[in-house]
Scaffold this active site. Structure first.
Site, mmCIF file in Angstrom:
data_model
loop_
_atom_site.group_PDB
_atom_site.id
_atom_site.type_symbol
_atom_site.label_atom_id
_atom_site.label_comp_id
_atom_site.label_asym_id
_atom_site.label_seq_id
_atom_site.Cartn_x
_atom_site.Cartn_y
_atom_site.Cartn_z
ATOM 1 N N ARG A 23 3.858 -31.751 22.856
ATOM 2 C CA ARG A 23 3.764 -32.252 24.231
ATOM 3 C C ARG A 23 4.187 -31.201 25.260
ATOM 4 O O ARG A 23 4.809 -31.510 26.282
ATOM 5 C CB ARG A 23 4.611 -33.525 24.399
ATOM 6 C CG ARG A 23 4.008 -34.742 23.726
ATOM 7 C CD ARG A 23 4.850 -35.968 23.982
ATOM 8 N NE ARG A 23 6.161 -35.832 23.377
ATOM 9 C CZ ARG A 23 7.236 -36.545 23.712
ATOM 10 N NH1 ARG A 23 7.141 -37.461 24.656
ATOM 11 N NH2 ARG A 23 8.387 -36.348 23.119
ATOM 12 N N TRP A 572 -1.957 -51.942 20.252
ATOM 13 C CA TRP A 572 -1.163 -50.746 20.572
ATOM 14 C C TRP A 572 -0.815 -49.930 19.333
ATOM 15 O O TRP A 572 0.067 -49.079 19.366
ATOM 16 C CB TRP A 572 0.082 -51.132 21.393
ATOM 17 C CG TRP A 572 -0.282 -51.444 22.822
ATOM 18 C CD1 TRP A 572 -1.451 -51.154 23.453
ATOM 19 C CD2 TRP A 572 0.527 -52.119 23.808
ATOM 20 N NE1 TRP A 572 -1.426 -51.592 24.759
ATOM 21 C CE2 TRP A 572 -0.232 -52.187 25.008
ATOM 22 C CE3 TRP A 572 1.812 -52.656 23.797
ATOM 23 C CZ2 TRP A 572 0.259 -52.777 26.178
ATOM 24 C CZ3 TRP A 572 2.306 -53.249 24.961
ATOM 25 C CH2 TRP A 572 1.533 -53.306 26.134
ATOM 26 N N GLU A 616 -6.775 -55.715 26.528
ATOM 27 C CA GLU A 616 -7.136 -54.339 26.164
ATOM 28 C C GLU A 616 -8.067 -54.261 24.974
ATOM 29 O O GLU A 616 -8.751 -53.266 24.775
ATOM 30 C CB GLU A 616 -5.877 -53.513 25.882
ATOM 31 C CG GLU A 616 -5.094 -53.298 27.135
ATOM 32 C CD GLU A 616 -3.972 -52.291 26.980
ATOM 33 O OE1 GLU A 616 -3.937 -51.563 25.975
ATOM 34 O OE2 GLU A 616 -3.132 -52.260 27.885
ATOM 35 N N HIS A 652 3.498 -64.199 27.708
ATOM 36 C CA HIS A 652 3.554 -63.386 28.918
ATOM 37 C C HIS A 652 2.438 -62.351 28.879
ATOM 38 O O HIS A 652 2.213 -61.721 27.863
ATOM 39 C CB HIS A 652 4.916 -62.696 29.017
ATOM 40 C CG HIS A 652 4.932 -61.594 30.021
ATOM 41 N ND1 HIS A 652 4.885 -61.838 31.375
ATOM 42 C CD2 HIS A 652 4.941 -60.246 29.882
ATOM 43 C CE1 HIS A 652 4.870 -60.682 32.020
ATOM 44 N NE2 HIS A 652 4.900 -59.706 31.135
ATOM 45 N N CYS A 654 0.999 -59.196 31.403
ATOM 46 C CA CYS A 654 1.201 -58.523 32.681
ATOM 47 C C CYS A 654 0.004 -57.675 33.055
ATOM 48 O O CYS A 654 0.118 -56.515 33.322
ATOM 49 C CB CYS A 654 2.443 -57.657 32.649
ATOM 50 S SG CYS A 654 2.582 -56.665 31.194
ATOM 51 N N GLU A 676 1.615 -61.579 35.942
ATOM 52 C CA GLU A 676 1.953 -60.684 37.054
ATOM 53 C C GLU A 676 1.103 -61.071 38.259
ATOM 54 O O GLU A 676 -0.120 -60.999 38.193
ATOM 55 C CB GLU A 676 1.648 -59.248 36.616
ATOM 56 C CG GLU A 676 1.847 -58.220 37.695
ATOM 57 C CD GLU A 676 1.706 -56.794 37.146
ATOM 58 O OE1 GLU A 676 1.945 -56.583 35.949
ATOM 59 O OE2 GLU A 676 1.354 -55.928 37.940
ATOM 60 N N HIS A 705 7.784 -53.161 39.528
ATOM 61 C CA HIS A 705 7.441 -51.737 39.547
ATOM 62 C C HIS A 705 8.123 -51.023 40.697
ATOM 63 O O HIS A 705 8.143 -49.797 40.746
ATOM 64 C CB HIS A 705 5.930 -51.558 39.674
ATOM 65 C CG HIS A 705 5.172 -52.272 38.596
ATOM 66 N ND1 HIS A 705 5.164 -51.831 37.301
ATOM 67 C CD2 HIS A 705 4.442 -53.404 38.598
ATOM 68 C CE1 HIS A 705 4.436 -52.661 36.556
ATOM 69 N NE2 HIS A 705 3.993 -53.625 37.325
HETATM 70 N N1 GLN Z 1 9.367 -58.927 26.942
HETATM 71 C C1 GLN Z 1 8.914 -57.648 27.381
HETATM 72 C C2 GLN Z 1 9.870 -57.109 28.425
HETATM 73 O O1 GLN Z 1 10.425 -57.882 29.127
HETATM 74 C C3 GLN Z 1 7.544 -57.719 27.991
HETATM 75 C C4 GLN Z 1 7.019 -56.369 28.375
HETATM 76 C C5 GLN Z 1 5.574 -56.359 28.790
HETATM 77 O O2 GLN Z 1 4.973 -57.373 29.024
HETATM 78 N N2 GLN Z 1 4.985 -55.206 28.918
HETATM 79 O O3 GLN Z 1 10.052 -55.913 28.551
HETATM 80 ZN ZN ZN Z 2 4.719 -57.705 31.321
#
Ligand code: GLN
Ligand code: ZN
Length: 765
Positions: A23, A572, A616, A652, A654, A676, A705
């Site tokens: 890197r 991922w 994704e 969740h 985001c 989000e 963010h």
């Molecule tokens: N539970 C994870 C966190 O709070 C969720 C992270 C994510 O959605 N990217 O960091």
């Molecule tokens: Zn998230």
């Protein structure tokens, strides 16, 4: 049998990772941005990396030039085409200052002035690489700036390489961009083509024979207008003095096959990994003097190629095409790590199955020799390759009959909750006794220097396991006390013990391996090191239960268990190529399901299963979305739905687009979904409203963010906008995402305001 030397096929590469095996690029980029080194040092390291990369590719008939970038190749193309956003035009500084201003919102010298907003970044096709979106407007004027490309060309030639410049093609360039006004990107084509033509002419003047012109948009669904644009573009660029290799990758040409084969180019590159079944047709469609380049080594994964198997089908093609056949990796090697030789700690058996960029080039070299000189010339290499593949095929570490049996036994019942949502909601209300507008967070709390240091020391063996555990428990207790003091309703343990939401689980599952240097560029200086899913997945023991149980023991408030979902873990990771993604996903689902059930047994009443990366995995072609969503959502359901009605499942996500997948989201049937939304004024909820999404939603009210502390009124306002769309009884109040990148000094006042906002909302009811 071998071909006549006059009929030799050519060997080439489409692009090489630019970050360096260690890197190196990242470290000089970041040092430069911090002002620790100057432009000369940055450029010297970059030139050194190019030199090494070309060296690594030596022996190829054509080596890509112009694929190296100090940030992003699409942004490079914007600069080559003179397409800079208006907001940076006229600002002082060098071209490099301008380049980084667009990339990052500021140059290295902009300590307090000249900050502009960075160009938007988005995913490069279906990869995890992110490019800077070209910006268009009615004012867009293109003008050629070929210096970077020409100087790299000269550099490569001076080092003795035969270079093939790589350009992003005009149609894909326009298709990837976005207009900031009503301008239709396609309307810019007529203005854009002369600039490309001039660039090709300048390359021809430098005696460039071949130019690789990347048009990956040809593997996506194109409207008739965009298809027509291809015809226009390549008619204009024909006879430019260079030979064009129209380069497609990441998928099959499908309905664009005839189009691609009819364009006025001297050759076509086809991704034979994803479009193997199109090889014959493309071969027949191409003209007698057109080259067919085949991508025969997968540029998207880290597995050794089955060389004998490739030769079985490639040899007849080579006999037919002779020198008209070229071979290459399927796509640029940008998407794989640089060199396996750096790996010191990877298990030797797993290592013997892998190939990174350097090894993939070696494979292409072997295939090329076998085609041109016969298999005997590379008998030893082919035997070694066969041996590695056989060991992988038969290794008990890859194949676990118990896991396969469990997957085969999956039926729909496994993915079903005992009762429908409405009944569950009533039972959960009785059990959990939460107020209206319950408050919670998404899981992680600040990953402080101290936490990172402790984890590193533990990993290095400098901190004993018991001490590490004590340290993490202190962190958990701290997080719990903070949340209690803030008055949050549903608490989390804070994820102090996790380095990363996927790696943490991968490390505890059988079937996963981890490289030391398997970095891949995600964007700019950011790299990711995807874990390697190599075998059938099983969970030898509980992974999170002890931490969650400890956290719950500290408080009377409900403690959310926190897991990463199977689809996100899959998307991922580097995944297996010897079974469908859907099967690997089901295996992950069964393993995480056991964890869910263990958490429930340990008295955890609320369990969150994160699926940040669900979107994704969507295939490039919409026609394939339904199939992906079916198995992805089913995997989530298998993971989540084996619990009692009284156990509340959260998920969740985001990312910020649900419009085209809302049905699938609803089918996940999580009791609560947190998303989000803070930056979109709750407009993202429209689709949930229109769809009559039945379950509970926590729309993020706090943009994690940013270091800014969101005021109470702002969050109240956002929640009121939410309540116009979703009934208040089904709304939760939470941040957009986890808080691990923030400081406690930011988190506490922000969450205090969030809790106060919920109080204001409750009082108004
Ligand atoms: N539970 C994870 C966190 O709070 C969720 C992270 C994510 O959605 N990217 O960091
Ligand atoms: Zn998230």
């Amino acid at each position: 049998m071998s071909l006549q030397s006059a009929d030799k096929s050519r060997l080439h590469n489409l692009g090489f990772p630019r970050i360096g095996a260690r890197r190196e690029l990242k470290f000089v980029q970041e040092a430069f941005w911090k002002g620790e080194i100057g432009e000369a040092d940055l450029l010297a390291t970059a030139a050194g990396l190019r030199q090494q990369n070309w060296q690594r590719q030596s022996g190829l008939d054509l080596i890509p030039v112009g694929d190296f970038s100090l940030y992003d190749q699409v942004l490079d193309m914007s600069f080559t085409l003179g397409n800079l956003p208006a907001r940076v035009q006229g600002l002082d500084g060098s071209e490099l200052d301008q380049f980084f201003r667009v990339a990052r919102g500021r140059s290295a010298n902009d300590s307090d002035c000249h900050c502009v907003h960075a160009g938007e970044m988005t995913k490069w096709f279906d990869t995890n690489y992110h490019y800077i979106v070209p910006e268009f407007s009615a004012e867009t004027r293109f003008s050629l700036n070929p210096n970077r490309l020409l100087s790299h060309l000269e550099e490569a030639r001076a080092q003795g390489h035969s270079a093939k410049p790589v350009l992003l093609g005009p149609v894909t360039y326009l298709l990837l961009g976005k207009a900031k006004d009503e301008t239709q990107p396609l309307s810019l084509l007529a203005q854009l083509l002369p600039v490309y033509a001039e660039l090709l002419k300048q390359l021809a003047d430098k005696d460039v024979e071949w130019v690789q012109i990347d048009e990956p948009a040809l593997v996506t669904e194109l409207s008739p207008e965009w298809q027509a644009a291809y015809r226009t573009a390549y008619a204009v660029l024909a006879n430019s003095g260079v030979k064009l290799l129209l380069t497609t990758y990441f998928g099959q040409l499908g309905e664009n096959l005839d189009l691609a084969c009819s364009l006025q180019v001297e050759g076509v590159h086809l991704d034979a990994i994803n479009a193997g079944h199109e090889v014959e047709t493309v071969k027949r469609r191409l003209g007698a003097d057109q080259v067919l380049s085949l991508g025969v080594v997968n540029g998207r994964n880290i597995w050794k190629t089955d060389l004998n198997k490739v030769l079985d089908w490639l040899e007849p093609v080579a006999r037919d095409l002779g020198e008209r056949l070229w071979i290459a990796p399927s796509c640029s090697l940008l998407h794989v790590p640089v060199d396996l030789d750096s790996e010191q700690t990877l298990d030797a058996e797993v290592l013997s199955w892998l190939a990174f960029a350097q090894q993939k080039l070696d494979e292409i070299r072997v295939l090329h020799r076998a085609l041109n000189e016969g298999r005997d010339a590379v008998a030893a290499e082919l035997a070694e390759n066969r041996c590695a593949l056989n060991s992988r095929r038969s290794s008990p570490r890859v194949h676990n009959p118990a896991v396969q049996k469990a997957v085969a036994a999956i039926d729909v019942a496994l993915g079903e909750r005992q009762s429908p949502y409405l009944r569950r909601a009533a039972l959960q209300r009785d059990k959990l006794n939460l107020p209206l507008y319950p408050t919670t967070t998404i899981g992680s709390f600040p990953q402080t220097q101290d936490i990172r240091k402790a984890r590193l020391a533990f990993k290095r063996g400098e901190l004993a396991a018991v001490e590490y555990e004590t340290r993490m428990k202190q962190e958990i207790e701290f997080a719990v006390r903070q949340q209690e003091a803030l008055g949050l309703d549903v608490l989390v343990h804070g994820e102090a013990e996790r380095n990363d939401m996927v790696e943490y689980f991968g490390e505890q599952l059988d079937g996963y391996a981890f490289s030391q240097f398997g970095w891949v560029q995600s964007y700019g200086s950011r790299c990711v090191k995807p874990p390697i899913l190599f075998g059938d997945i099983s969970r030898p023991r509980a992974m999170t239960v002890a931490w969650s149980q400890y956290a719950q023991s500290l408080t009377d408030k409900p403690m959310k268990g926190m897991l990463t979902g199977p689809v996100t873990i899959l998307n991922w990771s580097f995944v297996r190529d010897d079974q469908p993604r859907s099967i690997s996903c089901q295996q992950l689902a069964l393993a995480i399901r056991e964890e869910v059930q263990d958490l429930e047994r340990a008295g955890i009443d609320i369990i969150q299963i994160d699926e940040a990366a669900l979107r994704e995995g969507l295939p490039l072609r919409r026609s394939q979305w339904a199939e992906y969503l079916a198995w992805a959502v089913e995997s989530f359901r298998i993971t989540a739905n084996g619990v009692a009605d009284t156990t509340q499942i959260h998920t969740h996500m985001c990312y910020s687009e649900f419009n085209d997948i809302i049905e699938a989201i609803a089918h996940m049937d999580a009791d609560v979904i947190t998303i989000e939304t803070s930056r979109s004024d709750m407009e993202l909820l429209d689709v949930f409203d229109e769809f009559h999404y039945p379950n509970e939603i926590g729309p993020g009210v706090y943009d994690i963010h940013s270091p800014n502390i969101p005021p109470v009124e702002q969050m109240v306002k956002l929640m009121r906008l939410a309540a116009q769309r979703i009934p208040a009884e089904r709304l939760w109040v939470n941040p957009d995402c986890g808080l691990k990148t923030r400081q406690w000094s930011e988190v506490i006042p922000a969450l205090q305001n969030m809790v106060d906002a919920a109080k204001v909302l409750r009082e108004a009811e």
